[in-house]
Enzyme design. Structure first.
Site, mmCIF file in Angstrom:
data_model
loop_
_atom_site.group_PDB
_atom_site.id
_atom_site.type_symbol
_atom_site.label_atom_id
_atom_site.label_comp_id
_atom_site.label_asym_id
_atom_site.label_seq_id
_atom_site.Cartn_x
_atom_site.Cartn_y
_atom_site.Cartn_z
ATOM 1 N N HIS A 1 0.822 -1.210 0.000
ATOM 2 C CA HIS A 1 0.000 0.000 0.000
ATOM 3 C C HIS A 1 0.856 1.261 0.000
ATOM 4 O O HIS A 1 0.442 2.291 0.532
ATOM 5 C CB HIS A 1 -0.927 0.002 1.220
ATOM 6 C CG HIS A 1 -1.967 -1.069 1.200
ATOM 7 N ND1 HIS A 1 -2.983 -1.112 0.264
ATOM 8 C CD2 HIS A 1 -2.136 -2.156 1.988
ATOM 9 C CE1 HIS A 1 -3.746 -2.175 0.486
ATOM 10 N NE2 HIS A 1 -3.253 -2.823 1.527
ATOM 11 N N ARG B 1 7.387 -5.968 3.321
ATOM 12 C CA ARG B 1 6.109 -6.588 2.948
ATOM 13 C C ARG B 1 5.928 -6.494 1.439
ATOM 14 O O ARG B 1 5.959 -5.408 0.852
ATOM 15 C CB ARG B 1 4.921 -5.925 3.642
ATOM 16 C CG ARG B 1 3.605 -6.623 3.256
ATOM 17 C CD ARG B 1 2.444 -6.229 4.116
ATOM 18 N NE ARG B 1 1.926 -4.905 3.829
ATOM 19 C CZ ARG B 1 0.734 -4.476 4.235
ATOM 20 N NH1 ARG B 1 -0.049 -5.265 4.953
ATOM 21 N NH2 ARG B 1 0.334 -3.251 3.956
ATOM 22 N N ASP C 1 17.148 -11.424 -3.264
ATOM 23 C CA ASP C 1 18.417 -11.090 -3.904
ATOM 24 C C ASP C 1 18.861 -9.674 -3.540
ATOM 25 O O ASP C 1 20.062 -9.378 -3.447
ATOM 26 C CB ASP C 1 18.305 -11.217 -5.426
ATOM 27 C CG ASP C 1 18.308 -12.659 -5.908
ATOM 28 O OD1 ASP C 1 18.552 -13.564 -5.079
ATOM 29 O OD2 ASP C 1 18.061 -12.880 -7.110
ATOM 30 N N GLU D 1 -5.613 -12.177 6.977
ATOM 31 C CA GLU D 1 -6.419 -10.954 7.061
ATOM 32 C C GLU D 1 -7.781 -11.102 6.391
ATOM 33 O O GLU D 1 -8.331 -10.145 5.849
ATOM 34 C CB GLU D 1 -5.650 -9.784 6.456
ATOM 35 C CG GLU D 1 -5.020 -10.089 5.105
ATOM 36 C CD GLU D 1 -4.065 -8.997 4.629
ATOM 37 O OE1 GLU D 1 -4.204 -7.849 5.083
ATOM 38 O OE2 GLU D 1 -3.202 -9.309 3.807
ATOM 39 N N ASP E 1 -8.035 -5.303 6.739
ATOM 40 C CA ASP E 1 -8.685 -6.175 5.761
ATOM 41 C C ASP E 1 -9.575 -7.195 6.444
ATOM 42 O O ASP E 1 -10.621 -7.584 5.898
ATOM 43 C CB ASP E 1 -7.638 -6.873 4.898
ATOM 44 C CG ASP E 1 -7.132 -5.986 3.773
ATOM 45 O OD1 ASP E 1 -7.950 -5.558 2.948
ATOM 46 O OD2 ASP E 1 -5.927 -5.718 3.729
#
Length: 256
Positions: free
Chosen positions: A44, A69, A83, A148, A174
């Site tokens: 977000h 996240r 990576d 969620e 959520d």
């Protein structure tokens, strides 16, 4: 000690904040604030691999753990962020044991998983300067899955049983929408569901995490056993702080 090792060691709960501005400058400011961990958000927030990299570099000198996240449970993105040097990933909207297992597999090289091999190009291996990186990379990687939704709650026991999952983060916003309480993460039904999830995750020997900006609610979840809790966000602090600053001076100068 890695973030996951700190979650397991039985010490104090880890208190963190969101960094969603997409700014390495803001990330570094927050890194020096004394918190246990920062969450760099790509779901977000205006973040991707090119903006997360300078933020990881900016916070590296500070005694704070960093979790990234992802926007989605995509093995290609998981490979790219690993990576890049992210060591702990949080993956949103996990609703089954199969999805959780796929996330874990994406963090492991074959034959244990499906992570693509490109260590020579990777910051994570220090461009192959880290001896035996391919053989031991998984030992330093933390996998946090986010539950969620109602479907996620229904599958929580199975998700917790997936080998390689280090923690479960409950997303109240959520979850509130999924339970019919959009925009009300502090609704009693949502709080009860979060509390039950924390208890379930903890009973399985995993670390439970949650987001709670309201301090009484954050402390309630901590008392219940939550091990990693997000209690603020850079942009929220800036938004509310600027509003308070404006209101304070408008009230004394008659400019309202």
């Amino acid at each position: 000690m890695t973030f996951v090792e700190r979650l397991r060691d039985g010490g104090h709960p880890l208190i963190g904040m969101w960094v969603v501005s997409g700014s390495a400058y803001c990330a570094e400011i927050c890194a020096g604030g004394g918190l246990d961990w920062l969450l760099l958000d790509c779901e977000h927030a205006p973040n991707d691999v090119t903006t997360v990299l300078p933020q990881l570099q900016a916070v590296a000198p500070y005694p704070v753990d960093t979790v990234v996240r992802l926007p989605v449970a995509d093995p290609v993105l998981i490979k790219q962020f690993l990576d890049l040097g992210a060591t702990t990933l949080m993956v949103p909207m996990i609703e089954s044991a199969e999805q959780a297992a796929a996330v874990v597999a994406a963090t492991r090289y074959p034959p244990e998983g499906v992570r693509g091999v490109g260590a020579a190009f990777a910051r994570a291996s220090r461009w192959n300067r880290t001896a035996d990186y391919l053989a031991c990379a998984h030992e330093g990687i933390g996998v946090l899955v986010q539950v969620e939704s109602r479907a996620g709650l229904d599958a929580l026991e199975d998700i917790c049983a997936v080998e390689g999952v280090d923690g479960v983060f409950v997303g109240p916003s959520d979850l509130a929408a999924s339970l019919g309480h959009l925009g009300r993460p502090e609704h009693p039904d949502v709080v009860a569901a979060v509390e039950k999830a924390i208890t379930t995750v903890t009973a399985h020997g995993l670390a439970a995490g949650v987001n709670a900006f309201a301090e009484p609610l954050a402390r309630r979840y901590l008392d219940l056993g939550a091990r990693f809790v997000l209690v603020g966000a850079d942009v929220v602090l800036l938004a509310r702080g600027s509003e308070q600053l404006a209101a304070r001076y408008r009230s004394t100068t008659g400019t309202e």
